[in-house]
Structure formats: C-alpha cells, structure tokens
Enzyme design. Sequence first.
Site, PDB file in Angstrom:
ATOM      1  N   ILE A  17       0.836  -1.202   0.000  1.00  0.00           N
ATOM      2  CA  ILE A  17       0.000   0.000   0.000  1.00  0.00           C
ATOM      3  C   ILE A  17       0.873   1.255   0.000  1.00  0.00           C
ATOM      4  O   ILE A  17       0.667   2.177  -0.788  1.00  0.00           O
ATOM      5  CB  ILE A  17      -0.920   0.018   1.252  1.00  0.00           C
ATOM      6  CG1 ILE A  17      -1.819  -1.223   1.271  1.00  0.00           C
ATOM      7  CG2 ILE A  17      -1.737   1.309   1.329  1.00  0.00           C
ATOM      8  CD1 ILE A  17      -2.700  -1.394   0.059  1.00  0.00           C
ATOM      9  N   LYS A 219     -13.660  -0.270   7.544  1.00  0.00           N
ATOM     10  CA  LYS A 219     -12.723  -1.118   6.792  1.00  0.00           C
ATOM     11  C   LYS A 219     -12.868  -2.589   7.208  1.00  0.00           C
ATOM     12  O   LYS A 219     -12.923  -3.494   6.365  1.00  0.00           O
ATOM     13  CB  LYS A 219     -11.296  -0.625   7.027  1.00  0.00           C
ATOM     14  CG  LYS A 219     -10.216  -1.526   6.509  1.00  0.00           C
ATOM     15  CD  LYS A 219     -10.315  -1.702   4.998  1.00  0.00           C
ATOM     16  CE  LYS A 219      -9.505  -2.890   4.523  1.00  0.00           C
ATOM     17  NZ  LYS A 219      -8.316  -2.554   3.838  1.00  0.00           N
ATOM     18  N   HIS A 257     -31.813 -13.444  -9.087  1.00  0.00           N
ATOM     19  CA  HIS A 257     -32.755 -12.711  -8.241  1.00  0.00           C
ATOM     20  C   HIS A 257     -32.197 -11.305  -8.032  1.00  0.00           C
ATOM     21  O   HIS A 257     -31.007 -11.145  -7.775  1.00  0.00           O
ATOM     22  CB  HIS A 257     -32.897 -13.435  -6.895  1.00  0.00           C
ATOM     23  CG  HIS A 257     -33.958 -12.850  -6.021  1.00  0.00           C
ATOM     24  ND1 HIS A 257     -33.808 -11.623  -5.406  1.00  0.00           N
ATOM     25  CD2 HIS A 257     -35.186 -13.291  -5.678  1.00  0.00           C
ATOM     26  CE1 HIS A 257     -34.893 -11.340  -4.717  1.00  0.00           C
ATOM     27  NE2 HIS A 257     -35.754 -12.346  -4.871  1.00  0.00           N
ATOM     28  N   GLY A 270      -7.617 -16.650   1.105  1.00  0.00           N
ATOM     29  CA  GLY A 270      -6.223 -16.326   1.396  1.00  0.00           C
ATOM     30  C   GLY A 270      -5.945 -14.844   1.334  1.00  0.00           C
ATOM     31  O   GLY A 270      -6.862 -14.021   1.348  1.00  0.00           O
ATOM     32  N   CYS A 273      -5.617  -9.946   4.048  1.00  0.00           N
ATOM     33  CA  CYS A 273      -6.659  -9.000   4.476  1.00  0.00           C
ATOM     34  C   CYS A 273      -7.928  -9.724   4.915  1.00  0.00           C
ATOM     35  O   CYS A 273      -8.306  -9.695   6.079  1.00  0.00           O
ATOM     36  CB  CYS A 273      -6.994  -8.052   3.332  1.00  0.00           C
ATOM     37  SG  CYS A 273      -5.551  -7.283   2.635  1.00  0.00           S
ATOM     38  N   PHE A 338      -2.711 -16.922  -4.023  1.00  0.00           N
ATOM     39  CA  PHE A 338      -3.895 -16.834  -3.167  1.00  0.00           C
ATOM     40  C   PHE A 338      -5.151 -16.418  -3.917  1.00  0.00           C
ATOM     41  O   PHE A 338      -6.259 -16.568  -3.428  1.00  0.00           O
ATOM     42  CB  PHE A 338      -3.637 -15.961  -1.927  1.00  0.00           C
ATOM     43  CG  PHE A 338      -3.896 -14.483  -2.057  1.00  0.00           C
ATOM     44  CD1 PHE A 338      -5.186 -13.962  -1.966  1.00  0.00           C
ATOM     45  CD2 PHE A 338      -2.849 -13.596  -2.226  1.00  0.00           C
ATOM     46  CE1 PHE A 338      -5.423 -12.604  -2.062  1.00  0.00           C
ATOM     47  CE2 PHE A 338      -3.080 -12.232  -2.318  1.00  0.00           C
ATOM     48  CZ  PHE A 338      -4.372 -11.732  -2.246  1.00  0.00           C
TER      49      PHE A 338
HETATM   50  N1  SAJ Z   1     -12.301 -15.303  -3.008  1.00  0.00           N
HETATM   51  C1  SAJ Z   1     -13.176 -16.371  -3.143  1.00  0.00           C
HETATM   52  N2  SAJ Z   1     -14.366 -16.148  -3.780  1.00  0.00           N
HETATM   53  C2  SAJ Z   1     -14.704 -14.917  -4.293  1.00  0.00           C
HETATM   54  C3  SAJ Z   1     -13.816 -13.835  -4.126  1.00  0.00           C
HETATM   55  C4  SAJ Z   1     -12.613 -14.059  -3.465  1.00  0.00           C
HETATM   56  O1  SAJ Z   1     -12.912 -17.493  -2.709  1.00  0.00           O
HETATM   57  O2  SAJ Z   1     -15.788 -14.819  -4.874  1.00  0.00           O
HETATM   58  C5  SAJ Z   1     -11.012 -15.512  -2.315  1.00  0.00           C
HETATM   59  C6  SAJ Z   1      -9.791 -15.235  -3.198  1.00  0.00           C
HETATM   60  O3  SAJ Z   1      -9.495 -16.318  -4.025  1.00  0.00           O
HETATM   61  C7  SAJ Z   1      -8.734 -14.949  -2.158  1.00  0.00           C
HETATM   62  C8  SAJ Z   1      -9.515 -14.263  -1.052  1.00  0.00           C
HETATM   63  O4  SAJ Z   1     -10.883 -14.568  -1.260  1.00  0.00           O
HETATM   64  O5  SAJ Z   1      -8.170 -16.149  -1.658  1.00  0.00           O
HETATM   65  C9  SAJ Z   1      -9.347 -12.756  -0.982  1.00  0.00           C
HETATM   66  O6  SAJ Z   1      -9.340 -12.192  -2.283  1.00  0.00           O
HETATM   67  P1  SAJ Z   1     -10.150 -10.868  -2.670  1.00  0.00           P
HETATM   68  O7  SAJ Z   1      -9.974 -10.606  -4.108  1.00  0.00           O
HETATM   69  O8  SAJ Z   1     -11.549 -10.986  -2.195  1.00  0.00           O
HETATM   70  O9  SAJ Z   1      -9.508  -9.747  -1.750  1.00  0.00           O
HETATM   71  P2  SAJ Z   1      -8.027  -9.179  -1.431  1.00  0.00           P
HETATM   72  O10 SAJ Z   1      -7.566  -9.816  -0.161  1.00  0.00           O
HETATM   73  O11 SAJ Z   1      -7.121  -9.252  -2.597  1.00  0.00           O
HETATM   74  O12 SAJ Z   1      -8.390  -7.612  -1.191  1.00  0.00           O
HETATM   75  C10 SAJ Z   1      -9.383  -7.276  -0.245  1.00  0.00           C
HETATM   76  C11 SAJ Z   1     -10.339  -6.251  -0.886  1.00  0.00           C
HETATM   77  N3  SAJ Z   1     -11.524  -6.078  -0.024  1.00  0.00           N
HETATM   78  C12 SAJ Z   1     -12.779  -6.154  -0.517  1.00  0.00           C
HETATM   79  O13 SAJ Z   1     -13.016  -6.441  -1.674  1.00  0.00           O
HETATM   80  C13 SAJ Z   1     -13.886  -5.891   0.448  1.00  0.00           C
HETATM   81  C14 SAJ Z   1      -9.612  -4.919  -1.096  1.00  0.00           C
HETATM   82  O14 SAJ Z   1     -10.511  -3.927  -1.584  1.00  0.00           O
HETATM   83  C15 SAJ Z   1      -8.985  -4.449   0.217  1.00  0.00           C
HETATM   84  O15 SAJ Z   1      -8.275  -3.220   0.053  1.00  0.00           O
HETATM   85  C16 SAJ Z   1      -7.998  -5.514   0.655  1.00  0.00           C
HETATM   86  O16 SAJ Z   1      -8.749  -6.726   0.907  1.00  0.00           O
HETATM   87  C17 SAJ Z   1      -7.292  -5.030   1.912  1.00  0.00           C
HETATM   88  O17 SAJ Z   1      -6.139  -4.560   1.778  1.00  0.00           O
HETATM   89  O18 SAJ Z   1      -7.878  -5.044   2.982  1.00  0.00           O
END
Ligand code: SAJ
Length: 428
Positions: A17, A219, A257, A270, A273, A338
């Site tokens: 960041i 957050k 829906h 993973g 965050c 991840f």
């Molecule tokens: N994942 C799933 N299914 C989904 C979406 C994600 O299994 O439908 C998994 C991903 O494969 C991964 C994990 O969730 O293992 C997290 O990935 P992500 O793309 O959801 O999020 P991050 O960790 O890369 O980033 C998140 C984001 N938060 C939100 O979308 C609410 C980002 O905006 C934040 O800034 C970031 O956390 C942070 O720094 O906190």
Amino acid sequence: MSQSSFETISIVGLGYIGLPTAAVFASRKIKVIGLDVNQHAVDTINRGQIHIVEPDLDMVVHAAVHEGYLRATTKAEPADAFLIAVPTPFKEGPTGPHHPDMDYIESASKAIAPVLKPGDLVILESTSPVGATEQMAAWLAEARPDLTFPQTHGEDSDIRVAHCPERVLPGHVLRELVQNDRVIGGMTPKCSDAAVSLYKTFVQGECVITNARTAEMCKLTENSFRDVNIAFANELSIICDKLGINVWELIKLANRHPRVSILQPGPGVGGHCIAVDPWFIVSAAPENSPLIQSARQVNDEKPKWVIEKVKIALATYLIDHPEKRASDVIIGCYGLAFKPNIDDLRESPALNIAEQLREEFKDNVILVEPNIASDSHNGVSLESISKSLLESSIHVLLVKHRQFRPELFSSINKKYIIDSCGILEEST
Ligand code: SAJ
C-alpha cells in the site's frame, strides 16, 4: 488547509500500500520521503526499482525517483504529513491466537514522533482494530509532551490525526487508489478537513468524512462482509457436492434474483486481508460475533475438504486401475497463488493444499504455477501445464488463472478432476 500546505509527505511502510501511495503522490509532483525499516526495500526503491509485484508500479516508481520526487530512507525526516501504512497482523493475546498486533504501528509512531512539528498531519492507513488511531495518538503524545494532540486539545491541537483506511485491490492498486471513494475518519472535524485536502491531490473518488472509530470499523466491515459472503458460497459448495448439484450453476441461477449476489466458492480464503481483518472484530466483541467467527471457520476449513476430495479421487482411480499402486499415481496441482492471475503466495489456501498433499504423497505431487517466473518454489520444482496434463492422473484445480483454460482438461475423466475454483465452468 489548502493543497499547497503539504510540500513534503512522508509515507511510513513501503509495502503493497505504502509504495504505490508514495509513487502516486510523487507523480503529482509532491516531494515524498518513504520510510521503511527494510534496507533492501529502501535501496531498491532509491535505484528506481520495486521489491513487490503490482502492475505498472515499476514505471511510476522509476519516474518518481528519477524526477527527484520520491526518495526512500530508514531514518525519519520532517514532513508536513505522515501516512502510516505498516502491517497489522494478528498474534497470541488475551482473546486467543487472533489478537491484533499493533507493534508495527507503535514502532512507526515512535519513529516519526521526534520529527513532528506544529501543523503536521498524521494519518493511519493500516487496517486497524477499533481504537487504534486513538492509541497511535496517545503514543505520539507520550513521545512529544511539548506538542498538543486532538485527544486533549481538540480543534486547537498542534498535530492533526486521522484514520483513512486503504481499500485497494491488489492487482488494481494504481487505478483503485485514484478512483475509489475514501473514508476519512479524523479525530476532530479539522483533522478530517486536513486529511481530505491531502487525499484530494490525487483521489478522484469522493472523500467521505466520519470519525476515526467508524472509519476503523468500516474497513473491517468491508472485509468481513466479503469473508461471510465467500463462506456462504463455500458452505453451499459442500452441501451441493453432497446433494449432487452443480454449485456454480446454482449460484448463477440464484444471482438472477434482483436482491441476491453470492460470491464464488474456492479452495479457501487467502491473502493478508480478508482472512485476517474479521478477527479484529471478533477480538473486540467475541461474545457478539458468532456469524463472523463461523465464516472464518468455514473458510479456514475448506482446504481440508479439498484434500479429502483428492483422496477420494485417488481411491476411485485405484479401483478403476487395479494394476496401479498409489505410489504410481501422479497428482497435478494447478495454481499456488492466493487468487487468480497474481503471483502472491501469502496465506494462500492453494499453496497450503499443495504443501499438505506433498507432505503425504511426496514427489508424486507436481506443482504448476505459471505466474511465478522462477522454476522452483521452496526447493520443489514448478512444472509446465503441459507436463502436468501429460503425467498426472489426478488433477487438482486450485486457482482460476487465465492460463488454465477449461478445454485443456476436456479429455480427462471428470472423476479424476477436483475443480475447487470453477475452472471447468467456462462462464462463471
Ligand atoms: N475469493 C473467493 N471467492 C470470491 C472472491 C474471493 O474465494 O468470490 C477468495 C480469493 O481467491 C482470495 C480471497 O478470497 O483467496 C481474498 O481475495 P479478494 O480478491 O476478495 O480480496 P483481497 O484480499 O485481494 O483484497 C481485499 C479487498 N476487499 C474487498 O473487496 C472488500 C480490497 O478492496 C482491500 O483493500 C484488501 O482486501 C485489503 O487490503 O484489505
């Protein structure tokens, strides 16, 4: 305070960041001093290079350093605004193993305290437990009794303090830094106004003002919402497997829906965050957060379920091929990162699954990760997709990277494929 009040900005913590944020300020021709304890990171940045992976960041940092707007150091220097973007992991504590670790914020506060001067703004950007900004202000006040702070002097304080959580998605950081709305939680309205004028130098999204505690909780809420929604999808995937229903089709149908929007199941959650931040809410209110805790448990246990599916597929394969022994069967793991299309392995459930399988089946498990340039990971060689397709009898699809096109697997018997992330469902 006008934009021009900030001639020099110090970014504390030059990671995923801090570095992009430093580079974006510098690209607006503001003098930026990056502060980090990691000498290697500091040296790399001062050469105009980067030590992390993020699309286009290398170009922006290179330009910022060579034009003289960005410089990194290990020793704090005076600035008009300080932005703290250090990690907040968890550690063992009074509420269990997932207690927020504020050590990095404390060290950062103590590092900048000696160079603070009246009129300075200090912003905490790190994702933090509720109360962290007040705690940071208390550490600063303790170190600098000659200055006044908002917790004791309100609007008249020498130093302004705010929490403005980062919300950018790794892989899209430079775009989201500029376009996303920002939540600005000042300890007083004047603190918020100062923070807004700082962010407005590059943020095109709206800067929405609240107080520090609400900004902290906001957050944590965003990432917990995502964790709970993914846990719902992961739980559905296990239920559907039992009932003989295709979960990807089910979610697609349910999402038609107008008020349903379920995320996608996967091998687990993973990154640094979503799998961490919900615990900050849990540790603050353990008795009142059963849903958030269950979601964490569901997502953390998903890798175990995937491994069980691999073992079932292996047993099926051996029944179908009585001439073979388990030691003859190669298991191909596709993806270690991840999430899709990145090379980041932090807290990766895919890596966790692959490592557990290797522990049990040793060299019979081969790893494929096309986003990692090196030809090995932790001493284990990384194989090409084609080699794995050729040699493996069991195929474990762990990350939906664009390279893993569904047609690659079309000639393989579905009984021997564990598709944990929906690669075979073209349009999901
Ligand atoms: N994942 C799933 N299914 C989904 C979406 C994600 O299994 O439908 C998994 C991903 O494969 C991964 C994990 O969730 O293992 C997290 O990935 P992500 O793309 O959801 O999020 P991050 O960790 O890369 O980033 C998140 C984001 N938060 C939100 O979308 C609410 C980002 O905006 C934040 O800034 C970031 O956390 C942070 O720094 O906190």
